[in-house]
Design a protein around this motif. Structure first.
Motif, PDB file in Angstrom:
ATOM      1  N   THR A  57       0.828  -1.207   0.000  1.00 17.38           N
ATOM      2  CA  THR A  57       0.000   0.000   0.000  1.00 17.38           C
ATOM      3  C   THR A  57       0.864   1.259   0.000  1.00 17.38           C
ATOM      4  OG1 THR A  57      -0.161  -0.065   2.411  1.00 17.38           O
ATOM      5  CG2 THR A  57      -1.923  -1.124   1.157  1.00 17.38           C
ATOM      6  N   HIS A  58       0.317   2.295  -0.587  1.00 15.74           N
ATOM      7  CA  HIS A  58       0.996   3.585  -0.679  1.00 15.74           C
ATOM      8  C   HIS A  58      -0.038   4.673  -0.407  1.00 15.74           C
ATOM      9  CE1 HIS A  58       4.517   1.713  -2.722  1.00 15.74           C
ATOM     10  NE2 HIS A  58       3.582   0.870  -3.110  1.00 15.74           N
ATOM     11  N   TYR A  59       0.396   5.733   0.266  1.00 18.83           N
ATOM     12  CA  TYR A  59      -0.525   6.816   0.624  1.00 18.83           C
ATOM     13  C   TYR A  59       0.115   8.178   0.378  1.00 18.83           C
ATOM     14  CZ  TYR A  59      -2.854   3.039   3.129  1.00 18.83           C
ATOM     15  OH  TYR A  59      -3.484   1.856   3.447  1.00 18.83           O
ATOM     16  N   SER A  60      -0.718   9.147   0.110  1.00 19.23           N
ATOM     17  CA  SER A  60      -0.236  10.514   0.084  1.00 19.23           C
ATOM     18  C   SER A  60       0.020  10.950   1.525  1.00 19.23           C
ATOM     19  CB  SER A  60      -1.266  11.439  -0.573  1.00 19.23           C
ATOM     20  OG  SER A  60      -2.417  11.566   0.247  1.00 19.23           O
ATOM     21  N   GLU A  61       0.874  11.914   1.684  1.00 22.14           N
ATOM     22  CA  GLU A  61       1.214  12.375   3.031  1.00 22.14           C
ATOM     23  C   GLU A  61      -0.001  12.938   3.751  1.00 22.14           C
ATOM     24  OE1 GLU A  61       4.769  10.876   3.295  1.00 22.14           O
ATOM     25  OE2 GLU A  61       3.960  12.151   4.888  1.00 22.14           O
ATOM     26  N   SER A  62      -0.917  13.534   3.013  1.00 21.15           N
ATOM     27  CA  SER A  62      -2.063  14.185   3.630  1.00 21.15           C
ATOM     28  C   SER A  62      -3.058  13.207   4.245  1.00 21.15           C
ATOM     29  CB  SER A  62      -2.782  15.065   2.607  1.00 21.15           C
ATOM     30  OG  SER A  62      -3.292  14.278   1.548  1.00 21.15           O
ATOM     31  N   VAL A  63      -3.019  11.935   3.834  1.00 23.05           N
ATOM     32  CA  VAL A  63      -3.982  10.968   4.365  1.00 23.05           C
ATOM     33  C   VAL A  63      -3.320   9.846   5.150  1.00 23.05           C
ATOM     34  CG1 VAL A  63      -5.491  11.450   2.401  1.00 23.05           C
ATOM     35  CG2 VAL A  63      -4.038   9.405   2.367  1.00 23.05           C
ATOM     36  N   LYS A  64      -2.001   9.802   5.138  1.00 20.92           N
ATOM     37  CA  LYS A  64      -1.284   8.726   5.827  1.00 20.92           C
ATOM     38  C   LYS A  64      -1.662   8.710   7.304  1.00 20.92           C
ATOM     39  CE  LYS A  64       2.698   8.056   4.112  1.00 20.92           C
ATOM     40  NZ  LYS A  64       4.140   8.177   3.755  1.00 20.92           N
ATOM     41  N   GLY A  65      -1.980   7.521   7.793  1.00 24.19           N
ATOM     42  CA  GLY A  65      -2.383   7.377   9.182  1.00 24.19           C
ATOM     43  C   GLY A  65      -3.873   7.526   9.411  1.00 24.19           C
ATOM     44  N   ARG A  66      -4.597   8.037   8.428  1.00 25.80           N
ATOM     45  CA  ARG A  66      -6.050   8.214   8.557  1.00 25.80           C
ATOM     46  C   ARG A  66      -6.818   7.320   7.585  1.00 25.80           C
ATOM     47  NH1 ARG A  66      -8.254  12.953   7.175  1.00 25.80           N
ATOM     48  NH2 ARG A  66      -6.610  13.509   5.694  1.00 25.80           N
ATOM     49  N   PHE A  67      -6.252   7.067   6.414  1.00 19.00           N
ATOM     50  CA  PHE A  67      -6.917   6.269   5.389  1.00 19.00           C
ATOM     51  C   PHE A  67      -6.233   4.908   5.273  1.00 19.00           C
ATOM     52  CE2 PHE A  67      -8.668   9.922   2.518  1.00 19.00           C
ATOM     53  CZ  PHE A  67      -9.219  10.517   3.639  1.00 19.00           C
ATOM     54  N   THR A  68      -7.019   3.904   4.919  1.00 21.40           N
ATOM     55  CA  THR A  68      -6.484   2.563   4.703  1.00 21.40           C
ATOM     56  C   THR A  68      -7.094   1.987   3.432  1.00 21.40           C
ATOM     57  OG1 THR A  68      -6.268   2.191   7.092  1.00 21.40           O
ATOM     58  CG2 THR A  68      -6.187   0.256   5.643  1.00 21.40           C
ATOM     59  N   VAL A  69      -6.235   1.556   2.524  1.00 20.50           N
ATOM     60  CA  VAL A  69      -6.703   0.945   1.284  1.00 20.50           C
ATOM     61  C   VAL A  69      -6.543  -0.570   1.403  1.00 20.50           C
ATOM     62  CG1 VAL A  69      -4.458   1.233   0.156  1.00 20.50           C
ATOM     63  CG2 VAL A  69      -6.518   0.938  -1.238  1.00 20.50           C
ATOM     64  N   SER A  70      -7.515  -1.303   0.858  1.00 16.11           N
ATOM     65  CA  SER A  70      -7.470  -2.760   0.912  1.00 16.11           C
ATOM     66  C   SER A  70      -8.129  -3.321  -0.344  1.00 16.11           C
ATOM     67  CB  SER A  70      -8.181  -3.280   2.166  1.00 16.11           C
ATOM     68  OG  SER A  70      -9.539  -2.876   2.181  1.00 16.11           O
ATOM     69  N   ARG A  71      -7.935  -4.612  -0.573  1.00 15.70           N
ATOM     70  CA  ARG A  71      -8.533  -5.251  -1.735  1.00 15.70           C
ATOM     71  C   ARG A  71      -9.002  -6.649  -1.386  1.00 15.70           C
ATOM     72  NH1 ARG A  71      -4.282  -5.301  -6.337  1.00 15.70           N
ATOM     73  NH2 ARG A  71      -5.806  -6.643  -7.379  1.00 15.70           N
ATOM     74  N   ASP A  72     -10.026  -7.099  -2.091  1.00 13.26           N
ATOM     75  CA  ASP A  72     -10.536  -8.459  -1.968  1.00 13.26           C
ATOM     76  C   ASP A  72     -10.612  -9.022  -3.379  1.00 13.26           C
ATOM     77  OD1 ASP A  72     -12.107 -10.778  -1.776  1.00 13.26           O
ATOM     78  OD2 ASP A  72     -13.189 -10.016  -0.052  1.00 13.26           O
ATOM     79  N   ASN A  73      -9.642  -9.847  -3.735  1.00 16.14           N
ATOM     80  CA  ASN A  73      -9.581 -10.346  -5.106  1.00 16.14           C
ATOM     81  C   ASN A  73     -10.755 -11.280  -5.428  1.00 16.14           C
ATOM     82  OD1 ASN A  73      -7.241  -8.920  -5.672  1.00 16.14           O
ATOM     83  ND2 ASN A  73      -5.911 -10.622  -5.101  1.00 16.14           N
ATOM     84  N   ASP A  74     -11.234 -11.998  -4.439  1.00 17.29           N
ATOM     85  CA  ASP A  74     -12.366 -12.907  -4.685  1.00 17.29           C
ATOM     86  C   ASP A  74     -13.623 -12.112  -5.027  1.00 17.29           C
ATOM     87  OD1 ASP A  74     -11.322 -15.230  -2.103  1.00 17.29           O
ATOM     88  OD2 ASP A  74     -10.831 -15.148  -4.241  1.00 17.29           O
ATOM     89  N   LYS A  75     -13.820 -10.992  -4.356  1.00 18.71           N
ATOM     90  CA  LYS A  75     -15.004 -10.164  -4.596  1.00 18.71           C
ATOM     91  C   LYS A  75     -14.753  -9.092  -5.646  1.00 18.71           C
ATOM     92  CE  LYS A  75     -16.926 -10.786   0.047  1.00 18.71           C
ATOM     93  NZ  LYS A  75     -17.375 -10.103   1.296  1.00 18.71           N
TER      94      LYS A  75
END
Length: 129
Positions: A57-75
């Motif tokens: 995962t990679h984040y912009s500095e402005s959202v790091k620590g507040r946003f979380t990206v995830s994925r579900d390959n099955d869905k």
């Protein structure tokens, strides 16, 4: 041809949370990287977060620590959990899929708009102060 559809946007008070989802149709999903970008009124579309095919995962500095990206390959979904939202986070949020399928891609590739070959229609996030 892949189609991406975002959902989950809405109105929230500052300090609140929202969870955005991006559903993908089509056969190709697990071998691609996905990114979230946002665009405010009169502004350019800016990088927010990305998740690679290997789950990095990679984040912009402005959202790091507040946003979380995830994925579900099955869905075939990519999600963006947004906590502690601020008025500056208000924008239309877009989900995108990258062209390249390599196991390793540099961060600069993921943050570049031109790396993406498919986009959703966007979902509005409004944050009241």
């Amino acid at each position: 041809q892949v189609q991406l559809v975002e959902s989950g946007g809405g109105l929230v008070q500052a300090g609140g949370s929202l969870r955005l989802s991006c559903g993908a149709s089509g056969r190709i999903f697990s071998d691609r990287n996905f990114g979230w970008f946002r665009q405010g009124p009169g502004k350019e579309r800016d990088f927010v977060a990305a998740i690679t095919r290997t789950g990095d995962t990679h984040y912009s500095e402005s959202v790091k620590g507040r946003f979380t990206v995830s994925r579900d390959n099955d869905k075939k979904t990519v999600s963006l959990q947004m906590n502690n939202l601020k008025p500056d986070d208000a924008a239309v949020y877009y989900c995108g899929r990258t062209r390249r399928t390599a196991y390793y891609v540099p961060t600069t590739y993921l943050t570049d708009l031109t790396s993406y070959d498919a986009w959703g229609q966007g979902t509005q996030v409004t944050v009241s102060s």
